[in-house]
Design a protein around this motif. Structure first.
Motif, PDB file in Angstrom:
ATOM      1  N   LEU A 190      54.562  46.351  41.343  1.00  0.00           N
ATOM      2  CA  LEU A 190      54.854  44.952  41.047  1.00  0.00           C
ATOM      3  C   LEU A 190      54.861  44.098  42.315  1.00  0.00           C
ATOM      4  O   LEU A 190      54.309  42.997  42.335  1.00  0.00           O
ATOM      5  CB  LEU A 190      56.199  44.846  40.329  1.00  0.00           C
ATOM      6  N   VAL A 191      55.459  44.595  43.384  1.00  0.00           N
ATOM      7  CA  VAL A 191      55.492  43.853  44.651  1.00  0.00           C
ATOM      8  C   VAL A 191      54.082  43.672  45.203  1.00  0.00           C
ATOM      9  O   VAL A 191      53.717  42.581  45.668  1.00  0.00           O
ATOM     10  CB  VAL A 191      56.407  44.577  45.673  1.00  0.00           C
ATOM     11  N   MET A 228      52.286  41.020  43.158  1.00  0.00           N
ATOM     12  CA  MET A 228      52.787  39.679  43.478  1.00  0.00           C
ATOM     13  C   MET A 228      52.275  39.207  44.833  1.00  0.00           C
ATOM     14  O   MET A 228      51.998  38.022  45.018  1.00  0.00           O
ATOM     15  CB  MET A 228      54.314  39.655  43.427  1.00  0.00           C
ATOM     16  N   GLY A 281      50.082  36.282  43.846  1.00  0.00           N
ATOM     17  CA  GLY A 281      51.022  35.174  43.970  1.00  0.00           C
ATOM     18  C   GLY A 281      51.667  34.872  42.627  1.00  0.00           C
ATOM     19  O   GLY A 281      51.101  35.132  41.570  1.00  0.00           O
ATOM     20  N   THR A 282      52.852  34.298  42.680  1.00  0.00           N
ATOM     21  CA  THR A 282      53.597  34.067  41.440  1.00  0.00           C
ATOM     22  C   THR A 282      52.986  32.958  40.606  1.00  0.00           C
ATOM     23  O   THR A 282      53.029  33.003  39.379  1.00  0.00           O
ATOM     24  CB  THR A 282      55.060  33.728  41.755  1.00  0.00           C
ATOM     25  N   LYS A 283      52.407  31.938  41.239  1.00  0.00           N
ATOM     26  CA  LYS A 283      51.831  30.828  40.485  1.00  0.00           C
ATOM     27  C   LYS A 283      50.625  31.286  39.659  1.00  0.00           C
ATOM     28  O   LYS A 283      50.481  30.935  38.495  1.00  0.00           O
ATOM     29  CB  LYS A 283      51.417  29.699  41.425  1.00  0.00           C
ATOM     30  N   LYS A 284      49.768  32.086  40.256  1.00  0.00           N
ATOM     31  CA  LYS A 284      48.590  32.578  39.541  1.00  0.00           C
ATOM     32  C   LYS A 284      49.008  33.498  38.395  1.00  0.00           C
ATOM     33  O   LYS A 284      48.438  33.447  37.315  1.00  0.00           O
ATOM     34  CB  LYS A 284      47.651  33.302  40.495  1.00  0.00           C
ATOM     35  N   LEU A 285      50.028  34.339  38.634  1.00  0.00           N
ATOM     36  CA  LEU A 285      50.517  35.220  37.571  1.00  0.00           C
ATOM     37  C   LEU A 285      51.111  34.413  36.425  1.00  0.00           C
ATOM     38  O   LEU A 285      50.934  34.748  35.257  1.00  0.00           O
ATOM     39  CB  LEU A 285      51.541  36.201  38.119  1.00  0.00           C
ATOM     40  N   ARG A 286      51.813  33.315  36.737  1.00  0.00           N
ATOM     41  CA  ARG A 286      52.388  32.462  35.703  1.00  0.00           C
ATOM     42  C   ARG A 286      51.279  31.813  34.882  1.00  0.00           C
ATOM     43  O   ARG A 286      51.359  31.740  33.655  1.00  0.00           O
ATOM     44  CB  ARG A 286      53.272  31.392  36.328  1.00  0.00           C
ATOM     45  N   ASN A 287      50.214  31.346  35.551  1.00  0.00           N
ATOM     46  CA  ASN A 287      49.096  30.736  34.839  1.00  0.00           C
ATOM     47  C   ASN A 287      48.389  31.745  33.941  1.00  0.00           C
ATOM     48  O   ASN A 287      47.984  31.413  32.825  1.00  0.00           O
ATOM     49  CB  ASN A 287      48.099  30.137  35.828  1.00  0.00           C
TER      50      ASN A 287
END
Length: 77
Positions: A13-14, A17, A21-27
């Motif tokens: 997971l690390v 991430m 990146g967290t933004k791309k994963l959220r999208n």
């Protein structure tokens, strides 16, 4: 060698991430959720007529009344 422990999954997971990146994963999550929701809505029969307003239904009915069926003639024979 059978299954992964919690520490293996945390390290994976690390790394994910750090790479994405967290933004791309959220999208990606939002896009996937929207696709699943759209698929579920598309699989429900009869729901379209409930979502349309009476004006939209009347316009669709008027459009089908103006349709003319024709038969094409092959002139190359």
């Amino acid at each position: 060698m059978g299954s992964f422990s919690i520490w293996h999954w945390l390290i994976v997971l690390v790394i994910v991430m750090l790479v994405f990146g967290t933004k791309k994963l959220r999208n990606i999550g939002q896009d996937l959720g929207g696709a699943v929701k759209g698929f579920k809505d598309g699989m429900k029969p009869g729901e379209e007529s409930k979502e349309q307003t009476p004006e939209q239904i009347a316009q669709a009915a008027a459009a089908t009344e103006k349709t003319v069926d024709v038969h094409a003639k092959d002139v190359n024979k």
